[in-house]
Design an enzyme around this catalytic site. Structure first.
Site, PDB file in Angstrom:
ATOM      1  N   HIS A   1      11.479  39.523  14.914  1.00  0.00           N
ATOM      2  CA  HIS A   1      11.791  39.770  13.497  1.00  0.00           C
ATOM      3  C   HIS A   1      12.972  38.916  13.099  1.00  0.00           C
ATOM      4  O   HIS A   1      13.888  38.692  13.898  1.00  0.00           O
ATOM      5  CB  HIS A   1      12.079  41.259  13.248  1.00  0.00           C
TER       6      HIS A   1
ATOM      7  N   ASN B   1      17.848  38.019  16.871  1.00  0.00           N
ATOM      8  CA  ASN B   1      18.466  38.483  18.115  1.00  0.00           C
ATOM      9  C   ASN B   1      17.439  38.387  19.234  1.00  0.00           C
ATOM     10  O   ASN B   1      16.271  38.724  19.037  1.00  0.00           O
ATOM     11  CB  ASN B   1      18.941  39.924  17.949  1.00  0.00           C
TER      12      ASN B   1
ATOM     13  N   ASP C   1      15.771  46.924   6.114  1.00  0.00           N
ATOM     14  CA  ASP C   1      16.301  47.475   7.361  1.00  0.00           C
ATOM     15  C   ASP C   1      16.792  48.897   7.107  1.00  0.00           C
ATOM     16  O   ASP C   1      17.445  49.186   6.105  1.00  0.00           O
ATOM     17  CB  ASP C   1      17.451  46.599   7.887  1.00  0.00           C
TER      18      ASP C   1
ATOM     19  N   HIS D   1      16.078  38.654  10.616  1.00  0.00           N
ATOM     20  CA  HIS D   1      16.953  39.383   9.701  1.00  0.00           C
ATOM     21  C   HIS D   1      17.374  38.449   8.566  1.00  0.00           C
ATOM     22  O   HIS D   1      17.734  37.296   8.822  1.00  0.00           O
ATOM     23  CB  HIS D   1      18.242  39.818  10.406  1.00  0.00           C
TER      24      HIS D   1
ATOM     25  N   GLY E   1      21.493  41.216  21.532  1.00  0.00           N
ATOM     26  CA  GLY E   1      21.538  42.311  20.558  1.00  0.00           C
ATOM     27  C   GLY E   1      20.172  42.771  20.079  1.00  0.00           C
ATOM     28  O   GLY E   1      20.074  43.500  19.090  1.00  0.00           O
TER      29      GLY E   1
HETATM   30  P1  AMP Z   1      17.335  43.943  16.474  1.00  0.00           P
HETATM   31  O1  AMP Z   1      18.542  44.703  16.920  1.00  0.00           O
HETATM   32  O2  AMP Z   1      17.604  42.501  16.160  1.00  0.00           O
HETATM   33  O3  AMP Z   1      16.162  44.122  17.421  1.00  0.00           O
HETATM   34  O4  AMP Z   1      16.936  44.558  15.084  1.00  0.00           O
HETATM   35  C1  AMP Z   1      16.158  45.693  14.940  1.00  0.00           C
HETATM   36  C2  AMP Z   1      16.436  46.197  13.558  1.00  0.00           C
HETATM   37  O5  AMP Z   1      15.396  47.085  13.191  1.00  0.00           O
HETATM   38  C3  AMP Z   1      17.741  46.945  13.392  1.00  0.00           C
HETATM   39  O6  AMP Z   1      18.545  46.298  12.424  1.00  0.00           O
HETATM   40  C4  AMP Z   1      17.313  48.343  12.967  1.00  0.00           C
HETATM   41  O7  AMP Z   1      18.191  48.914  12.031  1.00  0.00           O
HETATM   42  C5  AMP Z   1      15.941  48.076  12.375  1.00  0.00           C
HETATM   43  N1  AMP Z   1      15.018  49.195  12.414  1.00  0.00           N
HETATM   44  C6  AMP Z   1      14.731  49.992  13.470  1.00  0.00           C
HETATM   45  N2  AMP Z   1      13.805  50.911  13.138  1.00  0.00           N
HETATM   46  C7  AMP Z   1      13.502  50.677  11.831  1.00  0.00           C
HETATM   47  C8  AMP Z   1      12.609  51.288  10.898  1.00  0.00           C
HETATM   48  N3  AMP Z   1      11.861  52.348  11.247  1.00  0.00           N
HETATM   49  N4  AMP Z   1      12.564  50.793   9.636  1.00  0.00           N
HETATM   50  C9  AMP Z   1      13.334  49.749   9.286  1.00  0.00           C
HETATM   51  N5  AMP Z   1      14.178  49.112  10.123  1.00  0.00           N
HETATM   52  C10 AMP Z   1      14.279  49.586  11.366  1.00  0.00           C
END
Ligand code: AMP
Length: 112
Positions: free
Chosen positions: A98, A85, A29, A100, A91
């Site tokens: 995805h 999420n 992340d 986490h 969130g």
């Molecule tokens: P969510 O809020 O559950 O949709 O999680 C999306 C996650 O993607 C967040 O924790 C972001 O920090 C992560 N994220 C967004 N863009 C990128 C990226 N380019 N590379 C890695 N992680 C990312």
């Protein structure tokens, strides 16, 4: 429109890749919320868990097995957390399912 994760899968934008197979990719992340924080992402886009159907079950099971494998590979023996999420109030910020995996610190409950 392609999600940011589709662009990462297609190597259109860079990411730190920890694992890849025919079903999923695992990246670090970009804004880690714990000492270890990765995302397990299906290559075949499912927009969010609320839109998953019965035939997605095998893929979703695989995501969880790889999430568990990431925890093992990164020595999260004393505990870890798996989070999905869903939707604005859940969130979710990227509309591409995805999982986490967070670890390396004490997790709190209830989550924020
Ligand atoms: P969510 O809020 O559950 O949709 O999680 C999306 C996650 O993607 C967040 O924790 C972001 O920090 C992560 N994220 C967004 N863009 C990128 C990226 N380019 N590379 C890695 N992680 C990312």
């Amino acid at each position: 429109m392609k999600s940011i994760f589709e662009k990462i899968i297609n190597r259109e934008i860079p990411a730190e890749i920890l694992w890849e197979d025919e079903v999923c990719i695992v990246i670090k992340d970009i804004e880690p919320q714990a000492p270890f924080h990765c995302l397990v992402i299906p290559k075949r886009k499912i927009e969010r868990i609320a839109l998953a159907v019965e035939s997605d079950g095998k893929t979703i099971g695989h995501l969880l097995i790889i999430a568990r494998q990431m925890a093992t590979d990164h020595n999260l023996d004393s505990g870890f957390r798996i989070v999905i999420n869903n939707g604005a109030e859940g969130g979710e910020s990227v509309p591409h399912l995805h999982v986490h995996v967070l670890g390396g610190r004490q997790m709190k409950w209830p989550p924020g």
